[in-house]
Design an enzyme around this catalytic site. Structure first.
Site, PDB file in Angstrom:
ATOM      1  N   HIS A  28       0.890  -1.025   0.335  1.00 42.03           N
ATOM      2  CA  HIS A  28      -0.249   0.077   0.183  1.00 42.03           C
ATOM      3  C   HIS A  28       0.670   1.147   0.427  1.00 42.03           C
ATOM      4  O   HIS A  28       0.585   2.111   1.330  1.00 42.03           O
ATOM      5  CB  HIS A  28      -1.256   0.422   0.739  1.00 42.03           C
ATOM      6  CG  HIS A  28      -0.790  -0.857   2.751  1.00 42.03           C
ATOM      7  ND1 HIS A  28       0.189  -0.099   3.067  1.00 42.03           N
ATOM      8  CD2 HIS A  28      -1.634  -1.468   2.834  1.00 42.03           C
ATOM      9  CE1 HIS A  28       0.671  -0.985   3.993  1.00 42.03           C
ATOM     10  NE2 HIS A  28      -0.380  -2.030   3.999  1.00 42.03           N
ATOM     11  N   HIS A  82      -2.953  -9.378  14.952  1.00 44.03           N
ATOM     12  CA  HIS A  82      -2.737  -8.520  14.138  1.00 44.03           C
ATOM     13  C   HIS A  82      -4.218  -8.907  12.609  1.00 44.03           C
ATOM     14  O   HIS A  82      -3.636  -9.681  12.861  1.00 44.03           O
ATOM     15  CB  HIS A  82      -1.711  -7.630  13.565  1.00 44.03           C
ATOM     16  CG  HIS A  82      -1.586  -6.424  12.563  1.00 44.03           C
ATOM     17  ND1 HIS A  82      -3.095  -6.018  12.647  1.00 44.03           N
ATOM     18  CD2 HIS A  82      -0.493  -6.452  11.678  1.00 44.03           C
ATOM     19  CE1 HIS A  82      -2.609  -4.717  11.824  1.00 44.03           C
ATOM     20  NE2 HIS A  82      -1.363  -4.755  11.239  1.00 44.03           N
ATOM     21  N   GLU A  84      -4.746  -7.455  10.339  1.00 44.99           N
ATOM     22  CA  GLU A  84      -4.732  -7.279   8.681  1.00 44.99           C
ATOM     23  C   GLU A  84      -4.377  -7.868   8.415  1.00 44.99           C
ATOM     24  O   GLU A  84      -4.078  -9.072   8.663  1.00 44.99           O
ATOM     25  CB  GLU A  84      -3.073  -6.075   8.594  1.00 44.99           C
ATOM     26  CG  GLU A  84      -3.533  -5.655   7.288  1.00 44.99           C
ATOM     27  CD  GLU A  84      -2.383  -4.252   7.018  1.00 44.99           C
ATOM     28  OE1 GLU A  84      -1.288  -4.171   8.289  1.00 44.99           O
ATOM     29  OE2 GLU A  84      -2.612  -3.400   6.324  1.00 44.99           O
ATOM     30  N   ASP A  86      -2.567  -9.021   5.466  1.00 46.33           N
ATOM     31  CA  ASP A  86      -1.460 -10.029   5.370  1.00 46.33           C
ATOM     32  C   ASP A  86      -0.988 -11.204   6.441  1.00 46.33           C
ATOM     33  O   ASP A  86      -0.332 -12.097   6.689  1.00 46.33           O
ATOM     34  CB  ASP A  86      -0.135  -9.300   5.081  1.00 46.33           C
ATOM     35  CG  ASP A  86       0.022  -8.006   6.310  1.00 46.33           C
ATOM     36  OD1 ASP A  86      -0.857  -7.996   6.812  1.00 46.33           O
ATOM     37  OD2 ASP A  86       1.026  -7.945   7.038  1.00 46.33           O
ATOM     38  N   HIS A 148       0.704  -0.443  14.285  1.00 45.83           N
ATOM     39  CA  HIS A 148       0.373   0.133  13.290  1.00 45.83           C
ATOM     40  C   HIS A 148      -1.758  -0.262  13.675  1.00 45.83           C
ATOM     41  O   HIS A 148      -2.334   1.245  12.445  1.00 45.83           O
ATOM     42  CB  HIS A 148       0.962   0.492  12.652  1.00 45.83           C
ATOM     43  CG  HIS A 148       0.224  -0.718  11.557  1.00 45.83           C
ATOM     44  ND1 HIS A 148       0.100  -0.352   9.895  1.00 45.83           N
ATOM     45  CD2 HIS A 148       0.195  -1.661  11.389  1.00 45.83           C
ATOM     46  CE1 HIS A 148      -0.326  -1.117   9.328  1.00 45.83           C
ATOM     47  NE2 HIS A 148      -0.329  -2.228  10.350  1.00 45.83           N
ATOM     48  N   ASP A 167       3.279  -6.661  13.403  1.00 45.93           N
ATOM     49  CA  ASP A 167       4.755  -5.763  13.231  1.00 45.93           C
ATOM     50  C   ASP A 167       5.614  -4.940  13.333  1.00 45.93           C
ATOM     51  O   ASP A 167       6.643  -4.488  12.939  1.00 45.93           O
ATOM     52  CB  ASP A 167       3.347  -4.721  11.896  1.00 45.93           C
ATOM     53  CG  ASP A 167       2.426  -5.240  11.118  1.00 45.93           C
ATOM     54  OD1 ASP A 167       2.684  -6.222  10.436  1.00 45.93           O
ATOM     55  OD2 ASP A 167       1.578  -4.381   9.935  1.00 45.93           O
ATOM     56  N   TYR A 195      11.198   0.176   7.106  1.00 46.85           N
ATOM     57  CA  TYR A 195       9.434  -0.087   7.785  1.00 46.85           C
ATOM     58  C   TYR A 195       9.090   0.818   9.023  1.00 46.85           C
ATOM     59  O   TYR A 195       8.264   0.963   8.324  1.00 46.85           O
ATOM     60  CB  TYR A 195      10.343  -1.348   8.138  1.00 46.85           C
ATOM     61  CG  TYR A 195       8.560  -2.547   8.225  1.00 46.85           C
ATOM     62  CD1 TYR A 195       8.168  -2.621   7.928  1.00 46.85           C
ATOM     63  CD2 TYR A 195       8.107  -1.586  10.037  1.00 46.85           C
ATOM     64  CE1 TYR A 195       7.336  -3.809   8.052  1.00 46.85           C
ATOM     65  CE2 TYR A 195       7.152  -2.666  10.010  1.00 46.85           C
ATOM     66  CZ  TYR A 195       6.306  -3.497   9.686  1.00 46.85           C
ATOM     67  OH  TYR A 195       5.126  -3.935   9.822  1.00 46.85           O
ATOM     68  N   HIS A 228       6.979  -9.650   9.822  1.00 48.19           N
ATOM     69  CA  HIS A 228       7.716  -9.877   9.034  1.00 48.19           C
ATOM     70  C   HIS A 228       9.612  -9.771   9.205  1.00 48.19           C
ATOM     71  O   HIS A 228      10.210  -8.539  10.219  1.00 48.19           O
ATOM     72  CB  HIS A 228       7.249  -8.019   8.266  1.00 48.19           C
ATOM     73  CG  HIS A 228       6.223  -8.736   7.530  1.00 48.19           C
ATOM     74  ND1 HIS A 228       4.825  -9.177   6.712  1.00 48.19           N
ATOM     75  CD2 HIS A 228       4.799  -7.261   8.342  1.00 48.19           C
ATOM     76  CE1 HIS A 228       4.276  -8.483   6.773  1.00 48.19           C
ATOM     77  NE2 HIS A 228       3.817  -7.739   7.403  1.00 48.19           N
TER      78      HIS A 228
HETATM   79 FE1  FEO Z   1       0.060  -4.275   9.369  1.00 47.52          FE
HETATM   80 FE2  FEO Z   1       1.650  -7.094   8.309  1.00 47.52          FE
HETATM   81  O1  FEO Z   1       0.125  -6.364   8.093  1.00 47.52           O
END
Ligand code: FEO
Length: 403
Positions: A28, A82, A84, A86, A148, A167, A195, A228
């Site tokens: 994004h 989290h 989100e 991903d 986040h 994250d 990041y 990640h």
């Molecule tokens: Fe906020 Fe890696 O997703």
């Protein structure tokens, strides 16, 4: 043949069972030239627990890595730190396949997950500080709202002193090496900073509060396992210290000049401002939006003291490349910057005012009136640009001397 996707042992009881996305190049708006990983973890406690899942297309890879350790149907709990996509994109299918006893998330996470997916399973919401017994192991949850997303939380495996940080402390870096001590420290430093700048920066005040809270709680970490990139087991103090530094956003003697130009007049002005910044004692980075990506700009601004932005005027507006980066910066809210705007124009010249308005909205301290020039800058204009750069540098230097 057995699947080539194997689990990686993290501790005696914890396995990495995530997926590697070698090809993702965009998150994004954030360019990710080194790809990424979606990390999921399997805790082989009395209650076998999966911490986070992966992006939907990578479900097969994750399930194969889980199957390298146990039959996936034996998983008792799934924790979603989290929501989100991903990290949750394959959650409905995984729940369907595993049929866990409990799916656990924060209170906001439980709402978000049911808004994102048609989940038939009830989500068990946990509160900040709540613990979950896994039999011979214990997870303690820590809300990290807006780090986040509103749902975000950390999970701490007490007996192993291992923090699952979703994250937080992550980076977009695809690799088959799973630990920080297996990767070039310069790459870790760069990717972690990029990041932070592109994802975490606007929530920096919350990062500082969270670090204080962790210190006050006396938590110690033998390992930090983000969602990640590599796990931190060697340079834990280093990454926490860098987060404290990045979050503080203390300016340094560095100036960044970002511009887009049509026929090089704005570029000539950018170079004169850069020379002035350097003459005033700052390290300078000139960035043409024809050559760099918005992600690189926000990386360079991490710790900068000055930002000059320039654009030619095209059809009564700034150039599209500048509108792009300014929109991105306005959202990421870099703090404590001295700034200025500049640009050339052919007949109307609105771009400089537009840039100044955005800088003012970002609470950038303008060092002087923006410099606009019709067509090509002459010697007098370039002298003003140079002096504007010097003026910005002086302002940064006085801030630095005032501490
Ligand atoms: Fe906020 Fe890696 O997703």
């Amino acid at each position: 043949m057995k699947s080539p996707y194997r689990a990686v042992k993290v501790t005696d009881d914890v396995w990495w069972v995530g997926a590697i996305d070698w090809n993702i190049r965009e998150f994004h708006g954030y360019r990710t030239p080194r790809g990424s990983t979606y990390n999921a973890y399997l805790i082989m406690a009395d209650k076998i627990t999966l911490v986070d899942t992966v992006k939907a297309p990578f479900r097969g890879e994750m399930m194969a890595r889980i199957a390298d350790v146990i039959e996936p149907g034996r998983i008792d709990y799934i924790v979603s730190d989290h929501s989100e996509m991903d990290h949750s994109g394959c959650l409905p299918e995984v729940i369907g396949a595993v049929r866990p006893e409990k799916v656990i998330s924060s209170a906001v996470g439980s709402k978000t997950l049911t808004e994102l997916f048609p989940l038939k399973t009830e989500i068990t919401a946990v509160e900040d500080g709540e613990t979950l017994s896994l039999g011979n192991r214990t997870l303690t949850f820590m809300e990290t709202r807006m780090l986040h997303w509103p749902d975000s939380m950390f999970a701490y495996l007490n007996e192993e002193e291992l923090l699952f940080s979703q994250d937080g402390f992550g980076m977009h870096l695809a690799s088959l090496e799973r630990f920080d001590d297996q990767i070039d420290p310069a790459i870790l430093e760069y990717e972690a900073a990029t990041y932070y700048a592109n994802i975490i920066l606007p929530y920096s005040p919350l990062v500082l509060k969270l670090l204080d809270k962790v210190t006050a709680a006396g938590l110690s970490f033998k390992m930090i396992a983000p969602d990640h990139g590599p796990l931190w087991r060697k340079d834990i103090g280093g990454i926490i210290g860098r987060y404290a530094r990045w979050a503080a956003q203390k300016p340094t003697a560095k100036g960044v000049v970002v511009y887009a130009t049509m026929w090089h007049s704005t570029e000539i002005m950018a170079r004169a401002i850069g020379e002035g910044l350097a003459a005033g004692g700052l390290r300078v980075k000139l960035m043409s939006m024809d050559q760099v990506h918005r992600s690189d700009v926000v990386y360079e601004l991490l710790g900068a003291g000055a930002l000059a932005v320039g654009s030619s005027t095209l059809n009564n507006n700034m150039l599209p490349a500048m509108a792009d980066v300014m929109t991105y910066l306005r959202g990421l809210k870099p703090q404590n910057l001295v700034g200025a705007a500049f640009g050339s124009y052919g007949w109307s010249g609105e771009a400089v005012r537009q840039l100044e308005e955005i800088l003012a909205g970002m609470k950038v301290d303008l060092a002087g009136e923006g410099i606009r020039v019709k067509n090509v800058p002459d010697e007098g204009v370039l002298t003003r640009c140079y002096e504007l750069g010097m003026g910005m540098a002086q302002k940064v230097n006085s801030r630095l001397s005032a501490g």
